[in-house]
Design an enzyme around this catalytic site. Structure first.
Site, mmCIF file in Angstrom:
data_model
loop_
_atom_site.group_PDB
_atom_site.id
_atom_site.type_symbol
_atom_site.label_atom_id
_atom_site.label_comp_id
_atom_site.label_asym_id
_atom_site.label_seq_id
_atom_site.Cartn_x
_atom_site.Cartn_y
_atom_site.Cartn_z
ATOM 1 N N GLU A 172 -21.073 -1.516 45.908
ATOM 2 C CA GLU A 172 -22.155 -1.191 46.565
ATOM 3 C C GLU A 172 -22.964 0.921 47.000
ATOM 4 O O GLU A 172 -22.463 0.423 48.271
ATOM 5 C CB GLU A 172 -21.171 -2.124 48.147
ATOM 6 C CG GLU A 172 -22.002 -3.762 47.999
ATOM 7 C CD GLU A 172 -21.180 -3.827 49.207
ATOM 8 O OE1 GLU A 172 -20.723 -3.391 50.408
ATOM 9 O OE2 GLU A 172 -21.891 -5.005 49.206
ATOM 10 N N GLU A 330 -21.837 -11.375 45.780
ATOM 11 C CA GLU A 330 -20.703 -11.230 47.440
ATOM 12 C C GLU A 330 -21.574 -12.221 48.344
ATOM 13 O O GLU A 330 -22.515 -11.869 48.616
ATOM 14 C CB GLU A 330 -20.182 -10.029 47.668
ATOM 15 C CG GLU A 330 -19.154 -8.884 47.257
ATOM 16 C CD GLU A 330 -18.407 -7.765 47.928
ATOM 17 O OE1 GLU A 330 -19.265 -7.662 49.432
ATOM 18 O OE2 GLU A 330 -18.154 -6.916 47.212
HETATM 19 C C1 GLA Z 1 -19.239 -5.292 51.108
HETATM 20 C C2 GLA Z 1 -17.987 -4.943 50.146
HETATM 21 C C3 GLA Z 1 -16.443 -5.742 49.479
HETATM 22 C C4 GLA Z 1 -15.897 -6.159 51.495
HETATM 23 C C5 GLA Z 1 -17.392 -6.658 52.063
HETATM 24 C C6 GLA Z 1 -16.910 -7.488 53.443
HETATM 25 O O1 GLA Z 1 -19.510 -6.307 50.493
HETATM 26 O O2 GLA Z 1 -18.265 -4.496 49.109
HETATM 27 O O3 GLA Z 1 -15.659 -5.275 49.340
HETATM 28 O O4 GLA Z 1 -15.560 -5.078 52.082
HETATM 29 O O5 GLA Z 1 -18.616 -5.928 52.083
HETATM 30 O O6 GLA Z 1 -17.263 -7.928 54.082
#
Ligand code: GLA
Length: 683
Positions: A172, A330
């Site tokens: 991210e 995710e």
């Molecule tokens: C982001 C991050 C993860 C985690 C999630 C929690 O997407 O990439 O590592 O912290 O948020 O919602």
């Protein structure tokens, strides 16, 4: 003035990228299922149990080791790969494929201690410290060296490993910190500007520095736009937004270059955050740099229309992926930990969410994370294996979802059908929300999302497309708050109308060029001819104010003094000082039409406008269904249609379709149970 050099990193070799992507999908047959796996948080016993449970759940793909640097390299140059070797081998033996992380999203403490200059600096000069994650600047030369080294070390160790199918670069990028104001960032910004403009004169021209004596004599005099007595130069702010998105891409590209030297055939990606919440990164630009688009999406639990926001994010992700299948890298099985009140998902909601992403083009359904942490900031974030273990609702739903995705394997590779496009432009998002504008109530996403919502509720699938996209194949195109647009993109949109599409342009579109300079001669300069109108003056409405329109609707946020110049008025404002002034117009353009909307209509009236536009353009939903059913169709290369029907309602719903329902493997009986999803291979 020399023509500006587009400041983008060089485009990757597209043919080679496509080959890597093809190979990726071949190595992940069917729909991929899994999540982030952070084994360093667990004992060996639990890691062995994990493999059994993954097999029980039908997991076939994992993102491994995203935050594991300080475990892989506990002190500088001292590596410990034994634990990861064992995990990679066990996963390979279990047939589970791995997206291996570069581990660079959380620099180890020893590195920060030795080189505190890698830390990010905010606009007010605050240095963001150690103890969390993402504490580095992408332009830090030292950090780039260390990040490249751990990436190369990992690539050398796991090249040729049978589990490795994808590189998960960093994590991210741009999350938590998306603007960088340290000395090395300022230097990188200056070089970026020099490449973009070629000369300081060109920059002065583009930035309009004749205003407030802001003229620059050379690039060295320029700083990042940080704290100043009052509003900063808007074009400088816009360029800084472009720069920050680019600087993060450049960091990604630097790591990819290392990976390519060692494992040229393994595809690379990073997880985007395309949604209504992420403004800072131009994902249309980013998408050119990844072999496959991957996205993370989290619902806001208090949003009663969160399934529509999910559709918005998924449609945007498919848009940046150019319509190709993408990975949901995710999402959450249930509650998150980072909202004020973290309500769990309702029974069945995770199933609907997951399949709604697939319905909108995802070929992978993955979660943060495999096993719920017992310590650390995210210990109350749900996971596939909850704190309570396997005798839990979440685990049962995880196992059921795995089975459903396996049954849906034929969907892999099919493409989502859509004849409606909403133009989406990050640069207009940035530029339209700068300070010193006619109204702070004009928010880039609001009108765009209102149209998307109305289309969603009517079962119409919408693609989000960049203004420069090929618009052939769209019969209805909406350009909302497209404040800043260059000549070529304005012509692209106009050409779509001329060749027969119905195009709607909203207020505060086509106002400025790519340098945020107003197009003179009457608004909206870029679309005046197309629309057959000219706007003399803006009349933004007071906070919570509204305006009435003779078609029986009311408008909020905006009104303006529109003059007809060829178009016909379909609705007019009724009140002083704009009584009789057009609020909705239609112009004939070639074999198509160009509509203009001069206010933000109430929801019902906006939906009425959508109904008229759909009728004119001939766009219809993929099937007839009871209200509340989300509909999309994916089409496979062999012509098979996969109709997805997600019933968000509390009662069973009729859907007029026939074929085999993939999850049950039985002929579809024409009804989707309350809260259920049907995936129909149409006959
Ligand atoms: C982001 C991050 C993860 C985690 C999630 C929690 O997407 O990439 O590592 O912290 O948020 O919602």
């Amino acid at each position: 003035m020399p023509s500006p050099i587009p400041e983008k990193s060089s485009r990757p070799d597209i043919a080679a990228s496509e080959l890597r992507t093809t190979r990726l999908w071949e190595s992940l047959p069917g729909l991929s299922y899994g999540g982030d796996y952070n084994p360093e948080q667990w004992s060996r016993d639990i890691r062995l149990e994990d493999i059994q449970l993954m097999q029980q759940a039908g997991v076939n793909a994992l993102s491994v080791g995203i935050f594991s640097w300080s475990w892989l390299e506990p002190s500088e140059g001292q590596y410990d790969f034994d634990w990861l070797d064992e995990i990679m081998d066990n996963l390979a033996a279990a047939g589970i494929k791995v997206a291996l992380a570069t581990a660079t999203a959380a620099p180890p403490a020893w590195l920060v201690h030795k080189h505190p200059e890698i830390l990010p600096v905010t606009a007010d000069g605050t240095v963001l410290g150690q103890g969390s994650r993402r504490h580095y600047s992408p332009s830090s030369s030292i950090y780039r060296q260390y990040a490249a080294k751990i990436t190369r070390t990992l690539a050398e160790r796991y090249k040729g490993h049978p589990a490795l199918v994808l590189w998960h670069v960093d994590n991210e990028l741009g999350c938590h910190v998306d603007q960088f104001h340290g000395p090395e960032d300022a230097a990188a910004f200056r070089s970026w500007l020099a490449r973009r403009y070629g000369s300081i004169e060109a920059l002065n021209e583009a930035w309009g520095t004749a205003f407030w004596s802001q003229r620059y004599g050379n690039f060295e005099e320029i700083f990042t736009p940080s704290i100043a007595p009052t509003t900063l130069n808007p074009t400088q702010q816009l360029d800084f937004a472009r720069f920050n998105s680019w600087a993060l891409i450049d960091f990604y590209d630097m790591l990819v270059a290392v990976i390519r030297e060692v494992t040229p055939h393994i595809p690379t990606t990073t997880n985007f955050m395309a949604s209504s919440a992420t403004k800072a990164l131009d994902y249309f630009d980013w998408a050119e740099h990844v072999d496959v688009v991957a996205n993370d999406h989290y619902l806001v639990a208090s949003d009663t229309e969160r399934h529509i926001e999910l559709a918005f994010s998924a449609d945007l992700t498919r848009g940046v992926a150019g319509g190709k299948p993408w990975m949901l890298m995710e999402h959450s099985t249930s509650a998150v930990n980072w909202q004020p009140r973290n309500m769990p998902k309702l029974p069945g909601e995770m199933h609907r969410n997951s399949l709604a992403h697939v319905a909108r083009g995802a070929d992978a359904v993955m979660f943060f994370q495999w096993r719920q942490s017992r310590a650390g900031s995210e210990k109350f974030h749900s996971a596939m294996v909850p704190h309570g273990g396997t005798n839990t609702r979440v685990w049962r739903e995880v196992v059921e979802l795995g089975a459903a995705l396996q049954a849906m394997a034929p969907v892999q590779g099919s493409l989502v059908e859509s004849r409606t496009a909403i133009v989406f432009d990050y640069e207009s998002w940035w530029a339209s929300e700068l300070d010193s504008h006619p109204s702070t109530d004009v928010k880039y996403l609001e009108l765009l999302r209102a149209f998307h919502r109305s289309l969603f509720l009517r079962g119409i699938t919408t693609d989000f497309v960049h203004p420069s996209a090929n618009l052939d194949g769209y019969d209805l195109i909406l350009a909302c708050t497209l404040y800043s647009v260059n000549d070529a993109d304005a012509a692209n949109i106009a050409a779509a109308a001329t060749r027969g599409a119905t195009v709607l342009v909203s207020y505060f579109s086509g106002i400025v060029d790519e340098n945020d300079a107003v197009r003179l001669g009457g608004y909206p300069g870029a679309f005046r001819d197309l629309l057959g109108i000219s706007v003399e003056e803006f009349h933004p409405l007071p906070e919570s104010g509204s305006v009435t329109v003779d078609a029986g609707w009311s408008g909020t946020i905006w009104s303006e003094h529109v003059h007809l110049a060829g178009a016909e008025a379909l609705a007019r404002f009724t009140e002083y000082p704009l009584a009789g002034v057009p609020a909705l117009t239609r112009n004939t353009a070639g074999t198509g039409s160009a509509w203009y909307l001069a206010t933000f209509p109430d929801a019902e009236s906006l939906d009425g406008i959508v109904g008229t536009l759909l009728e004119e353009s001939g766009v219809v939903a993929p099937a007839i269904a009871a209200p509340g059913v989300e509909l999309t169709r994916r089409r496979a290369a062999d012509g098979t249609g996969y109709l997805f029907a997600v019933n968000h309602g509390a009662s069973d719903a009729a859907v007029a379709a026939s074929g085999i329902e993939l999850i049950s493997g039985t002929p579809f009986a024409g009804v989707v149970a309350a809260g259920a999803v049907a995936v129909i291979a149409e006959s």
